[in-house]
Each structure stands twice: as structure tokens, then as C-alpha cells.
Enzyme design. Sequence first.
Site, short mmCIF file in Angstrom:
data_model
loop_
_atom_site.label_atom_id
_atom_site.label_comp_id
_atom_site.label_asym_id
_atom_site.label_seq_id
_atom_site.Cartn_x
_atom_site.Cartn_y
_atom_site.Cartn_z
N ASP A 128 4.58 -4.28 -7.42
CA ASP A 128 3.97 -3.07 -6.85
C ASP A 128 4.60 -1.80 -7.43
O ASP A 128 4.12 -0.71 -7.17
CB ASP A 128 4.06 -3.07 -5.32
N ARG A 161 -1.18 0.34 -9.91
CA ARG A 161 -0.08 -0.59 -10.12
C ARG A 161 -0.62 -2.00 -10.35
O ARG A 161 -1.76 -2.29 -9.99
CB ARG A 161 0.80 -0.62 -8.85
N GLY A 170 6.96 6.80 6.88
CA GLY A 170 6.13 7.65 6.03
C GLY A 170 6.90 8.79 5.37
O GLY A 170 6.30 9.62 4.69
N GLY A 200 0.83 -1.22 0.00
CA GLY A 200 0.00 0.00 0.00
C GLY A 200 0.85 1.25 0.00
O GLY A 200 2.07 1.20 0.10
N ARG A 242 4.24 14.35 -7.16
CA ARG A 242 4.30 13.71 -8.47
C ARG A 242 2.94 13.64 -9.14
O ARG A 242 1.89 13.63 -8.48
CB ARG A 242 4.98 12.34 -8.41
P1 AMP Z 1 9.44 0.58 -2.57
O1 AMP Z 1 10.48 -0.49 -2.49
O2 AMP Z 1 9.99 1.97 -2.40
O3 AMP Z 1 8.59 0.47 -3.78
O4 AMP Z 1 8.50 0.41 -1.30
C1 AMP Z 1 7.79 -0.77 -1.04
C2 AMP Z 1 6.68 -0.48 -0.08
O5 AMP Z 1 7.18 0.05 1.13
C3 AMP Z 1 5.68 0.54 -0.60
O6 AMP Z 1 4.42 0.11 -0.20
C4 AMP Z 1 6.07 1.80 0.09
O7 AMP Z 1 5.00 2.70 0.26
C5 AMP Z 1 6.59 1.30 1.40
N1 AMP Z 1 7.60 2.20 1.97
C6 AMP Z 1 8.85 2.41 1.52
N2 AMP Z 1 9.48 3.29 2.30
C7 AMP Z 1 8.62 3.66 3.26
C8 AMP Z 1 8.67 4.55 4.38
N3 AMP Z 1 9.78 5.26 4.65
N4 AMP Z 1 7.59 4.66 5.15
C9 AMP Z 1 6.48 3.95 4.90
N5 AMP Z 1 6.36 3.10 3.88
C10 AMP Z 1 7.41 2.95 3.07
MG MG Z 2 7.15 1.32 -4.59
#
Ligand code: AMP
Ligand code: MG
Length: 524
Positions: A266, A197, A140, A104, A190
Site C-alpha cells: 500500500d 498504489r 485521521g 484506504g 502533498r
Molecule cells: P502507513 O503505515 O502510514 O502507510 O499506514 C497504513 C494505513 O494506516 C494507511 O491506510 C493509513 O492511511 C492508515 N493510517 C495511518 N495512520 C493513521 C491515522 N493516524 N489515522 C487514520 N489512519 C491512519
Molecule cells: Mg501508507
Amino acid sequence: MARMNARQAPWSGNTLSWKQLEAGNDFASLGSRFAVPTASEPLAAPYLVASSPAAASLLGLDHGQLSDPDALAILAGNERFAGSQPVASVYSGHQFGVWAGQLGDGRALLLGDFASPDGGRLELQLKGAGLTPFSRMGDGRAVLRSSIREFLCSEAMAALGIPTTRALAVVGADLPVFRETVETAAVVSRLAPSFLRFGHFEHFYRTGQHQELRRLADYLIARFLPHLRDEPQPYQAMLVEVVCRTARLVAHWQSVGFCHGVMNTDNMSMLGLTIDYGPFGFLDGFDAHHICNHSDSGGRYSYANQPAVAEWNCYCLAQSLVPLLGSVDEAKDALQQFRPAFEDAFRARFQAKLGLREQRDADDELLDGLFGVLHQGRVDFTLFFRRLAEVRSNDSSGDSPARDLFADRESFDAWVQRYRARLMAEASEDASRRAAMNAVNPKYVLRNHLAEQAIRLARGSDERHRLQLGVAQATESLASGQDFGEVTRLLRVLSKPFDEQPEFEQYAQLPPDWASTLSVSCSS
Ligand code: AMP
Ligand code: MG
């Protein structure tokens, strides 16, 4: 001035004030099974790091307006646009080939959708605006470093003509954010028609919510693929469309040496956009097995693997659509389209990169031969194709710019002989070929070291000082010593990637030695 109706484009040819922007909430109206109302967490004393004139124009804005303190407050998540009902969406996905369950928007907030001067609507998201119901163990937040990278690359890809989400601005703040070291927070705003996705569809399939799965597919078709509504099998047609867009997207990536780095399902867009810029990279020296993501020890997402991984991801998507398709065979039929779509696009891209007017049977061998010598010599991918335009079809007088990139000149000489023969075979004309090649082979791409230089200046000397002081003083302001000029300069250079820009020649050069130690991981 009176507020405009959310469904009405609030301008008539002129740029408008950001205050006139009014959000629609199309996606949020799907309801809380899809989009959970979520407030952003305020960010103290935000400052504008950079904004994109080209992205601002997609909303009918002049980017100069984004430095207005009220606009800044919105882009930092401290205030809301009129009408905006921010939501975070739920999705799931396969990460590194393994089912990861529910993910998510852990740090992305959808503010709503806005009218674009072209007649369409664009969604605006804030990435890094605080915790959401899907933040899991995360905070977040996003750090300045990765936000600058996402901002620059989104806009650079758009200028290369590659489908991508766009970046309006980066806003920074002094809030400390803890990654491998302590960094500071930033928010990227953005834009995209939709941030849906593959993982959104996987989520509703895997959780057995097949009615919601259908609603989401109907939403996607109605809003973004309306021409498919009247197909005899609209869900299959939707899958074919996504499969083909994905195949063409990855062919485009390959043609500029772009490595995404984290092609988890995702991070795959239902609209065939490049999405979620993390540990991406552009090839410098050509290495077919280049891995840009330091966290990807197995090389699953290496340059050479990108097409196969994209296809694998399409299988995951197709699987999740089976309840709508009615049978696995329908899914399989749609998936058959991936390879021809990829191969056609890949051939066409490289044909253009080589400056060939016609496609001939032996061209695949010529190209394979080229990949072989480039790989063997770790020849710079971007410089090679740019310089190849100087080669002449009937003598070697234009060879040296490309030839000089090879330590083993003989390997180039052997290949260029074949290339010259091929040019002669279609009576290629040097000047027009050069012009055509320079219009498809970029001179400027976002090499890692260029982004790194901009980031180091943007972080400022005070940050280095603060890091030495330790975390106790981390909340102290570090406003001084930060220089965002390089981010803006780089954005300007990369917005015209095919143009000769003599004053920016250094941005087109080989990476310096220190760049070889740079490593980019999933940490962002
Ligand atoms: P990503 O590898 O950046 O595509 O992230 C994978 C998942 O982790 C996605 O659902 C992101 O929203 C979540 N995510 C990544 N970094 C953070 C963060 N610092 N805080 C909260 N959720 C995160
Ligand atoms: Mg991502």
C-alpha cells in the site's frame, strides 16, 4: 478576477495567485467505489511551519503566497479550493508480507487535481486533515514531527532527482495528538500526478470487483501512460512499465543510501514514485543490513532487502492484474523484467558514483569489494563517495579525505589500489571525473539527526514544558518557543544536495554521538 475553467491552465508564464487555482476532480469522477466524498475536519488556529518554493512552482505559485491566512485555511483543511470535491480512496495491501485486507486513505484527503505550468495536472492531498471512512482505529491526524520529516524528505528526494511525491507545505496547530506521548497536529499538503498504489489494484482484485479493476487500469493508462493504449496487450505493458519503474526507483534509492522503512504494497506507487515517508532513513555508516524502522524487528525492509522486497511487491501487483492479463504467464513475463531493469539501473548508478566512463566485466567485483570494506568499517556512505572524487588516478596524494574515514586504513589502501588501476585502464582524467562524481554523489542528505534538530526546534521549549504538565493542560496554546527556521534552512540546503555550500558545512558532517540513540518507528 473571474475564476478560470478547471481544465484550463490559468496563467501565461507568470506566477498566479492561489485564489485562481481551481480544482478538477478527475479521480473523484470514477465514483464512490473508488473515491468516497469526505469532508476535512477543521483545525483551530493553524500556522504555517514551512513551504517549498520548488513545489509551489509546480502549481505556478509563489510560495510566499502560502502564508496568506486564506491559503493557510485551505492547507489546514478549513476551507476549500473552488471546485474541490475532497475524497478519500479505498485500497488494500500486504503489510510486512501479510495480507492486511482493506486499508484506504485513513488520513489523506484528495482535494482534486490542478493544472501545472508544464502542461500536466497534479493532484493535491492533505495528509492529517481528519477522519475518513478508512481511518479504522486511527485518528485521521498526523503529528508535527512526522509531517516535518515527510515534507523535508519529499523535497530532498526531488532535489536528488529521485521520483517522489512532492510536499507543498506543512501547517501546524496546537491540537494535541496522542502517540507514544502527546504531540501536536500538522497537515502536509502533498502533490503528485497520482497517488495510486499497488494496493488500489490489490483491493479490487481481492474483493472480486474485476470490472472496477479494469476501470482503474484504464484510468491509469489513459491519464498517465497514454503511450501504452495502442499496445497489443496494454495491461501487460502497464505492468511492465510499473515493474521497471519500481526497479529503477529502488536502484536509485540504493545509490544514495535511502531506506524507505515500510515497503508495504500500500506504500508502493503505480507511477514508480517514492511515497509515504514514515520511518525512512539515509545510511550514515554503511551497514548493508541497516534497518531504519524501529518497528521492523525482522529486518524485512533493511537496506539490502529493498530490491527483493520491491520485486515481491511487484508479484503482488501482478497477481492482482491476472484477471485483466488473461493468464498467469502474461504476469510472469512482465515480472521477468524486474531483475534486468534493477541490475542495469544499479550498475549504471554505481558506475557513475565511481566516476567510471565505461562499464567493464570486473566492475561488479570492484563494487562488491567496496561494499565489503565499507560494511566492515561502517564507513559513512555519503561522505565516502563524495570524498572518493578527490582520489587521483596515478598517485595516492588525493587519498586521504576518503582514507581518513576508515579505522582500518589498510582495507581502504587495498581497495583503492584496484580502483586506481581501473581508472588508469580507461585513462581517467582527474578533474573531469571529480566534477562528474560530485554531480551524482550528494554532499547533503537528510540524515536523521538533521531532521531531529529541526523537529526539536519546531516543537519548541513550550512543548517540553507542556509535556511535563501533562495532558490536562495540553489544549493550552503552545505557540511561543517554536522555531521553524531550521526546517526552512534545511530545506534550502537539501534543495542543492550536490553543490558545495561552505556556509552549511556542518550539515555534511558525520552524525553526532547523540544521534546513535535516535529511533524512528511507524508511529506518525
Ligand atoms: P502507513 O503505515 O502510514 O502507510 O499506514 C497504513 C494505513 O494506516 C494507511 O491506510 C493509513 O492511511 C492508515 N493510517 C495511518 N495512520 C493513521 C491515522 N493516524 N489515522 C487514520 N489512519 C491512519
Ligand atoms: Mg501508507
